[in-house]
Scaffold this motif. Structure first.
Motif, PDB file in Angstrom:
ATOM      1  N   GLY A  44       0.829  -1.212   0.000  1.00 44.05           N
ATOM      2  CA  GLY A  44       0.000   0.000   0.000  1.00 44.05           C
ATOM      3  C   GLY A  44       0.857   1.252   0.000  1.00 44.05           C
ATOM      4  O   GLY A  44       0.555   2.228  -0.706  1.00 44.05           O
ATOM      5  N   ALA A  45       1.943   1.229   0.757  1.00 43.48           N
ATOM      6  CA  ALA A  45       2.840   2.380   0.796  1.00 43.48           C
ATOM      7  C   ALA A  45       3.513   2.599  -0.559  1.00 43.48           C
ATOM      8  O   ALA A  45       3.714   3.737  -0.990  1.00 43.48           O
ATOM      9  CB  ALA A  45       3.897   2.190   1.887  1.00 43.48           C
ATOM     10  N   GLY A  46       3.846   1.516  -1.246  1.00 43.42           N
ATOM     11  CA  GLY A  46       4.466   1.639  -2.565  1.00 43.42           C
ATOM     12  C   GLY A  46       3.526   2.283  -3.573  1.00 43.42           C
ATOM     13  O   GLY A  46       3.918   3.182  -4.323  1.00 43.42           O
ATOM     14  N   LEU A  47       2.283   1.833  -3.590  1.00 45.21           N
ATOM     15  CA  LEU A  47       1.296   2.425  -4.497  1.00 45.21           C
ATOM     16  C   LEU A  47       1.067   3.896  -4.162  1.00 45.21           C
ATOM     17  O   LEU A  47       1.000   4.753  -5.049  1.00 45.21           O
ATOM     18  CB  LEU A  47      -0.022   1.653  -4.418  1.00 45.21           C
ATOM     19  CG  LEU A  47      -0.014   0.246  -5.006  1.00 45.21           C
ATOM     20  CD1 LEU A  47      -1.253  -0.522  -4.568  1.00 45.21           C
ATOM     21  CD2 LEU A  47       0.096   0.280  -6.519  1.00 45.21           C
ATOM     22  N   ARG A  48       0.958   4.173  -2.868  1.00 45.38           N
ATOM     23  CA  ARG A  48       0.752   5.557  -2.431  1.00 45.38           C
ATOM     24  C   ARG A  48       1.944   6.426  -2.828  1.00 45.38           C
ATOM     25  O   ARG A  48       1.778   7.543  -3.331  1.00 45.38           O
ATOM     26  CB  ARG A  48       0.534   5.596  -0.924  1.00 45.38           C
ATOM     27  CG  ARG A  48       0.282   6.977  -0.385  1.00 45.38           C
ATOM     28  CD  ARG A  48       0.163   6.980   1.150  1.00 45.38           C
ATOM     29  NE  ARG A  48      -0.346   8.228   1.619  1.00 45.38           N
ATOM     30  CZ  ARG A  48      -1.627   8.547   1.710  1.00 45.38           C
ATOM     31  NH1 ARG A  48      -2.551   7.668   1.368  1.00 45.38           N
ATOM     32  NH2 ARG A  48      -1.993   9.725   2.154  1.00 45.38           N
ATOM     33  N   GLY A  49       3.145   5.917  -2.594  1.00 54.86           N
ATOM     34  CA  GLY A  49       4.347   6.683  -2.934  1.00 54.86           C
ATOM     35  C   GLY A  49       4.441   6.990  -4.416  1.00 54.86           C
ATOM     36  O   GLY A  49       4.823   8.090  -4.816  1.00 54.86           O
ATOM     37  N   PHE A  50       4.059   6.012  -5.257  1.00 51.06           N
ATOM     38  CA  PHE A  50       4.042   6.227  -6.701  1.00 51.06           C
ATOM     39  C   PHE A  50       3.055   7.341  -7.045  1.00 51.06           C
ATOM     40  O   PHE A  50       3.371   8.264  -7.807  1.00 51.06           O
ATOM     41  CB  PHE A  50       3.671   4.929  -7.421  1.00 51.06           C
ATOM     42  CG  PHE A  50       3.665   5.039  -8.918  1.00 51.06           C
ATOM     43  CD1 PHE A  50       4.814   4.818  -9.644  1.00 51.06           C
ATOM     44  CD2 PHE A  50       2.509   5.356  -9.607  1.00 51.06           C
ATOM     45  CE1 PHE A  50       4.822   4.922 -11.029  1.00 51.06           C
ATOM     46  CE2 PHE A  50       2.496   5.452 -10.986  1.00 51.06           C
ATOM     47  CZ  PHE A  50       3.661   5.239 -11.698  1.00 51.06           C
ATOM     48  N   ALA A  51       1.846   7.278  -6.463  1.00 50.39           N
ATOM     49  CA  ALA A  51       0.822   8.290  -6.726  1.00 50.39           C
ATOM     50  C   ALA A  51       1.293   9.675  -6.280  1.00 50.39           C
ATOM     51  O   ALA A  51       1.136  10.661  -7.005  1.00 50.39           O
ATOM     52  CB  ALA A  51      -0.483   7.918  -6.026  1.00 50.39           C
ATOM     53  N   LEU A  52       1.873   9.744  -5.095  1.00 50.95           N
ATOM     54  CA  LEU A  52       2.358  11.030  -4.594  1.00 50.95           C
ATOM     55  C   LEU A  52       3.459  11.587  -5.496  1.00 50.95           C
ATOM     56  O   LEU A  52       3.450  12.775  -5.842  1.00 50.95           O
ATOM     57  CB  LEU A  52       2.880  10.873  -3.164  1.00 50.95           C
ATOM     58  CG  LEU A  52       1.820  10.596  -2.092  1.00 50.95           C
ATOM     59  CD1 LEU A  52       2.481  10.188  -0.787  1.00 50.95           C
ATOM     60  CD2 LEU A  52       0.911  11.803  -1.906  1.00 50.95           C
ATOM     61  N   ALA A  53       4.391  10.724  -5.883  1.00 54.47           N
ATOM     62  CA  ALA A  53       5.497  11.172  -6.722  1.00 54.47           C
ATOM     63  C   ALA A  53       4.994  11.705  -8.058  1.00 54.47           C
ATOM     64  O   ALA A  53       5.408  12.782  -8.513  1.00 54.47           O
ATOM     65  CB  ALA A  53       6.492  10.031  -6.936  1.00 54.47           C
ATOM     66  N   ARG A  54       4.095  10.962  -8.687  1.00 50.05           N
ATOM     67  CA  ARG A  54       3.609  11.361 -10.009  1.00 50.05           C
ATOM     68  C   ARG A  54       2.701  12.587  -9.944  1.00 50.05           C
ATOM     69  O   ARG A  54       2.526  13.281 -10.942  1.00 50.05           O
ATOM     70  CB  ARG A  54       2.918  10.197 -10.702  1.00 50.05           C
ATOM     71  CG  ARG A  54       3.891   9.092 -11.095  1.00 50.05           C
ATOM     72  CD  ARG A  54       4.932   9.616 -12.093  1.00 50.05           C
ATOM     73  NE  ARG A  54       6.040   8.737 -12.306  1.00 50.05           N
ATOM     74  CZ  ARG A  54       6.153   7.912 -13.342  1.00 50.05           C
ATOM     75  NH1 ARG A  54       5.204   7.847 -14.241  1.00 50.05           N
ATOM     76  NH2 ARG A  54       7.233   7.166 -13.451  1.00 50.05           N
TER      77      ARG A  54
END
Length: 176
Positions: A75-85
């Motif tokens: 979940g943190a990985g998906l969130r981090g990708f979304a935040l970064a993009r």
């Protein structure tokens, strides 16, 4: 419906995938994984704010339902990708810090960490983490050949070498 939504996502039929996953969480609003899976098509559609809100809901449900309170790296990985993009790179960097902090106490998915790095466009570092995910036998590597989140890397020789190493190069070429 959750698998159908995931298969439609992998087929790059994002709106249909989201429709299925929306129906899934409408029918079972407490299914945390359904909310998390909604992030997949939302990310590919560039709807990053909605993806972060889906993660917020999934994590709130995990807490409410008494699921593990441990750091949930996927979940943190998906969130981090979304935040970064979405340009929220400092927050994505904080998630990378969380990965490092938790790694000494529990398993942290190198695949999920690679996703955040890729979101930040640190693709050399992301490829190094994907190599570690292969070594760790992270089950998500199984989808590396067809997962749209990695499409930007498909023509890089290092990514092709990685796919060939895990016997997914053919799937990658046929998956687009």
């Amino acid at each position: 419906r959750s698998l159908e939504g995931q298969f439609l996502f992998m087929a790059r039929r994002y709106e249909e995938s989201l429709d299925r996953l929306d129906a899934l969480v409408a029918g079972d609003p407490e299914f945390a994984t359904g909310h998390l899976m909604r992030m997949y098509p939302l990310l590919s559609l560039g709807r990053y704010g909605e993806a972060v809100r889906a993660d917020d809901r999934a994590m709130a449900l995990r807490r409410e339902l008494g699921e593990s309170q441990q750091f949930y790296s996927w979940g943190a990985g998906l969130r981090g990708f979304a935040l970064a993009r979405s340009g929220r790179t400092a927050e994505a960097g904080q998630i990378l810090d969380q990965f490092r902090a938790h790694a000494s106490r529990q398993y942290v998915s190198a695949y999920a960490e690679a996703l955040v790095l890729h979101g930040l466009r640190h693709d050399t570092a992301a490829l190094e983490k994907l190599q570690k995910a292969v070594t760790d036998r992270d089950h998500r590597v199984t989808f590396l050949g067809v997962d749209p989140k990695w499409d930007e890397l498909r023509n890089l020789p290092a990514f092709e070498d990685l796919l060939a190493r895990v016997n997914l190069l053919g799937a990658s070429r046929g998956g687009r």
